[in-house]
Design a protein around this motif. Structure first.
Motif, PDB file in Angstrom:
ATOM      1  N   UNK A 141    -110.617 -42.387 -10.333  1.00  0.00           N
ATOM      2  CA  UNK A 141    -109.288 -42.630  -9.754  1.00  0.00           C
ATOM      3  C   UNK A 141    -108.169 -42.136 -10.667  1.00  0.00           C
ATOM      4  N   UNK A 142    -108.453 -42.169 -11.962  1.00  0.00           N
ATOM      5  CA  UNK A 142    -107.448 -41.786 -12.952  1.00  0.00           C
ATOM      6  C   UNK A 142    -108.071 -41.012 -14.106  1.00  0.00           C
ATOM      7  N   UNK A 143    -107.328 -40.131 -14.751  1.00  0.00           N
ATOM      8  CA  UNK A 143    -105.973 -39.714 -14.412  1.00  0.00           C
ATOM      9  C   UNK A 143    -105.992 -38.742 -13.217  1.00  0.00           C
ATOM     10  N   UNK A 144    -104.887 -38.637 -12.534  1.00  0.00           N
ATOM     11  CA  UNK A 144    -104.774 -37.650 -11.459  1.00  0.00           C
ATOM     12  C   UNK A 144    -104.141 -36.389 -12.052  1.00  0.00           C
ATOM     13  N   UNK A 145    -104.735 -35.242 -11.737  1.00  0.00           N
ATOM     14  CA  UNK A 145    -104.210 -33.973 -12.284  1.00  0.00           C
ATOM     15  C   UNK A 145    -103.791 -33.062 -11.134  1.00  0.00           C
ATOM     16  N   UNK A 146    -102.479 -32.955 -10.967  1.00  0.00           N
ATOM     17  CA  UNK A 146    -101.902 -32.070  -9.954  1.00  0.00           C
ATOM     18  C   UNK A 146    -101.160 -30.967 -10.706  1.00  0.00           C
ATOM     19  N   UNK A 147    -101.643 -29.738 -10.613  1.00  0.00           N
ATOM     20  CA  UNK A 147    -100.997 -28.644 -11.343  1.00  0.00           C
ATOM     21  C   UNK A 147     -99.997 -27.971 -10.394  1.00  0.00           C
ATOM     22  N   UNK A 148     -98.768 -28.494 -10.432  1.00  0.00           N
ATOM     23  CA  UNK A 148     -97.706 -27.967  -9.565  1.00  0.00           C
ATOM     24  C   UNK A 148     -97.110 -26.706 -10.177  1.00  0.00           C
ATOM     25  N   UNK A 149     -96.444 -25.915  -9.365  1.00  0.00           N
ATOM     26  CA  UNK A 149     -95.842 -24.644  -9.832  1.00  0.00           C
ATOM     27  C   UNK A 149     -96.852 -23.864 -10.675  1.00  0.00           C
ATOM     28  N   UNK A 150     -98.067 -23.766 -10.158  1.00  0.00           N
ATOM     29  CA  UNK A 150     -99.172 -23.199 -10.951  1.00  0.00           C
ATOM     30  C   UNK A 150     -98.898 -21.764 -11.397  1.00  0.00           C
ATOM     31  N   UNK A 164     -98.443 -29.565 -21.209  1.00  0.00           N
ATOM     32  CA  UNK A 164     -98.637 -30.789 -20.426  1.00  0.00           C
ATOM     33  C   UNK A 164     -99.924 -30.694 -19.603  1.00  0.00           C
ATOM     34  N   UNK A 165    -100.141 -29.525 -18.986  1.00  0.00           N
ATOM     35  CA  UNK A 165    -101.358 -29.350 -18.176  1.00  0.00           C
ATOM     36  C   UNK A 165    -102.601 -29.399 -19.071  1.00  0.00           C
ATOM     37  N   UNK A 166    -102.500 -28.806 -20.250  1.00  0.00           N
ATOM     38  CA  UNK A 166    -103.640 -28.824 -21.185  1.00  0.00           C
ATOM     39  C   UNK A 166    -104.000 -30.275 -21.541  1.00  0.00           C
ATOM     40  N   UNK A 167    -102.978 -31.078 -21.817  1.00  0.00           N
ATOM     41  CA  UNK A 167    -103.225 -32.486 -22.176  1.00  0.00           C
ATOM     42  C   UNK A 167    -103.799 -33.244 -20.971  1.00  0.00           C
ATOM     43  N   UNK A 168    -103.259 -32.959 -19.789  1.00  0.00           N
ATOM     44  CA  UNK A 168    -103.735 -33.656 -18.580  1.00  0.00           C
ATOM     45  C   UNK A 168    -105.208 -33.339 -18.321  1.00  0.00           C
ATOM     46  N   UNK A 169    -105.576 -32.076 -18.444  1.00  0.00           N
ATOM     47  CA  UNK A 169    -106.980 -31.691 -18.204  1.00  0.00           C
ATOM     48  C   UNK A 169    -107.880 -32.318 -19.274  1.00  0.00           C
ATOM     49  N   UNK A 170    -107.418 -32.345 -20.497  1.00  0.00           N
ATOM     50  CA  UNK A 170    -108.223 -32.951 -21.579  1.00  0.00           C
ATOM     51  C   UNK A 170    -108.470 -34.430 -21.286  1.00  0.00           C
TER      52      UNK A 170
END
Ligand SMILES: Cc1cc2nc3c(=O)[nH]c(=O)nc-3n(C[C@H](O)[C@H](O)[C@H](O)COP(=O)(O)O)c2cc1C
Length: 187
Positions: A141-150, A164-170
């Motif tokens: 359920x978490x974390x949710x990773x939405x890569x906007x403005x890809x 930010x995306x790198x940290x979110x994916x990690x």
């Protein structure tokens, strides 16, 4: 001695310069020690057809299901098509849902999505989650990773250029690995 956690990466995009494929490649590079990822190509998988299935499940589908069965966990990076699941991904999941061997049952799943749009494919994730209930996947359920403005988060060669995306994916990978380790302990 503990063996490595095997993750299968799947994307719903066949596009060569796919942002979602690029996100999977970034995830493969960000994996912590003790885990591996194989990105599976869905392009050879034929359209699901019960007549084809009855005549004999195609070898490419059997190979795909074997890879899923051998995996400890699954990571899906998918585009959003008309607020929903791209056919190539749904088709592969439909094949995986058939027969007596259900290779995804009980496996931990992490989802991310990338889109040039401002919501990063948020809507497809909720449709996909619903399908994954039927497949008995254990979706994080978490974390949710939405890569906007890809289109601004990857360079021309598909390299991730956004911290930010790198940290979110990690964080997503760590959560997936934790859940997988918990499951492996009890199995
Ligand atoms: C048939 C189709 C429907 C689409 N619908 C959406 C949508 O609902 N939401 C969205 O954010 N982007 C939508 N897009 C744009 C995709 O997000 C964009 O093409 C994206 O780059 C696809 O992912 P990829 O780069 O991994 O191939 C759509 C694209 C196509 C081809």
């Amino acid at each position: 001695m503990s063996s490595k956690i095997k993750i299968i990466g799947i994307t719903g995009s066949l596009r060569v310069k796919s942002y979602n494929r690029a996100a999977l490649r970034a995830a493969a590079e960000l994996l912590p020690d003790g885990s591996t990822m194989e990105i599976v190509d869905l392009s050879p998988i034929p359209f699901f057809n019960e007549d084809v299935e009855a005549a004999g499940v195609p070898q490419v589908v059997m190979d795909f299901k074997e890879k899923l069965a051998a995996a400890d966990a699954i990571l899906i990076a998918t585009p959003e098509y008309n607020y929903s699941i791209p056919p190539v991904l749904k088709n592969a999941l439909d094949w995986a849902s058939r027969g007596t061997e259900l290779p995804l049952s009980g496996k931990p799943l992490a989802i991310m999505s990338a889109s040039p749009g401002m919501f990063g494919g948020a809507r497809v994730q909720y449709h996909l989650r619903q399908v994954c209930v039927r497949l008995d996947l254990q979706t994080l359920n978490n974390p949710e990773v939405f890569i906007a403005s890809a289109n601004t988060k990857f360079d021309q060669d598909g390299n991730l250029i956004d911290d930010f995306t790198r940290i979110s994916i990690t964080k997503l990978l760590l959560a997936l690995i934790n859940k997988t380790q918990e499951r492996n302990k009890t199995n």
